[in-house]
Design an enzyme around this catalytic site. Sequence first.
Site, PDB file in Angstrom:
ATOM      1  N   ASP A 198       0.817  -1.232   0.000  1.00 36.74           N
ATOM      2  CA  ASP A 198       0.000   0.000   0.000  1.00 36.74           C
ATOM      3  C   ASP A 198       0.840   1.266   0.000  1.00 36.74           C
ATOM      4  OD1 ASP A 198       1.013  -0.240   2.577  1.00 36.74           O
ATOM      5  OD2 ASP A 198      -0.787   0.550   3.526  1.00 36.74           O
ATOM      6  N   ASN A 200       2.361   2.406   2.169  1.00 40.06           N
ATOM      7  CA  ASN A 200       1.990   2.974   3.476  1.00 40.06           C
ATOM      8  C   ASN A 200       0.886   4.040   3.401  1.00 40.06           C
ATOM      9  OD1 ASN A 200       2.309   2.398   6.107  1.00 40.06           O
ATOM     10  ND2 ASN A 200       3.857   3.959   6.478  1.00 40.06           N
ATOM     11  N   ARG A 201      -0.023   3.843   2.452  1.00 38.16           N
ATOM     12  CA  ARG A 201      -1.167   4.738   2.305  1.00 38.16           C
ATOM     13  C   ARG A 201      -2.141   4.522   3.472  1.00 38.16           C
ATOM     14  NH1 ARG A 201      -1.956   2.903  -2.327  1.00 38.16           N
ATOM     15  NH2 ARG A 201      -3.696   1.469  -2.197  1.00 38.16           N
TER      16      ARG A 201
END
Length: 321
Positions: A198, A200-201
């Site tokens: 992701d 880190n979303r």
Amino acid sequence: MSKKAMKKAAKAERYQAFKLERRAREKQMQKEKRRLKAQKRAAGELDDSAELEEKARKRQKMSGFGGKIVLDLSFDKLMSEKEINSLCSQLAYTYSANRNASYPFTLLCTSLNGRTRDRLEAINDGAYKRWTHTEWWENSYDCLWSSPGVSSSTREASLPQADLDVQKQKIVYLTADSGEEIEELKPGETYIIGALVDRNRYKNLTFDKATKESIRHARLPIGKYISSLPTRKVLTVNQVFEIMLKWVETRDWEEAFNCIIPKRKFLDSRKKGKDKSLSEKEEVVSEGEGGDITSDQAELKIDAEDLEKVVQEDQLLEAQA
Ligand code: SAH
């Protein structure tokens, strides 16, 4: 055919030729090894104790560490197509590392659904189903402490609460956002890794999930052993897994981190953290993590051939076994 497609086809052809050549070479080497062994045995030169030791080592390897790792695949809907592809490559790296490990884990991939399953099915005729030491569940990992398909009220009525609690207590969700740090891995415990790419979303996603489900959670003790890296560094699925494999082999976190985390990461972080107090450093680093993840994932090039290579190499190993 476009230029890109032609390049890809030529690359696939080269790989195929290379693979056949290597397979023939390896078969020849195996044959030679068997011939030499037979010769030694006939001449009475074979050391029985060395052979027994080798057999015991192989048996030990087969029995593995005893701990189980769950890859929680329940995040399928949160990822883009590219991220799903990248995740599948990471799964292949994970499997490949486990297959070659001195002390492999039992791998349990739960909540397999959606595009992740489609992608895996499409590659090499669904070869993932034949991965050794690996189980695939459509169900969630909560079946580990409850029976699938039974509503929780029935479940709790049919099983003593104390038993359910004991099972659940053995499970630890690994998440970079936990305030707890893992000290050692235990053979009787099960560790969950979020199978998610992701960039880190979704900060705190697995931490929040573990907290909501009342599952113990912990982060890897990175900051404690590698002072130039942030305490809460977010790694990729296969990096976390490979660190755990290395720890089982060496019982040394520092060595495991040094072995698996790319060296340039240490330098990057040192630059970022330079001249900062500890708390500032943590802040800078958590901002910077998105960047780190992006470059990590660039390293794990999203390429169908990646996954196919691992699968084909595996078939080769199986054919030789
Ligand atoms: N935003 C995601 C990050 C995914 S990284 C999240 O909320 O988890 C992929 C997985 O690797 C994570 O879900 C976690 O299980 C594991 N992981 C990554 N870095 C880790 C660390 N420093 N300590 C423990 N687990 C980590």
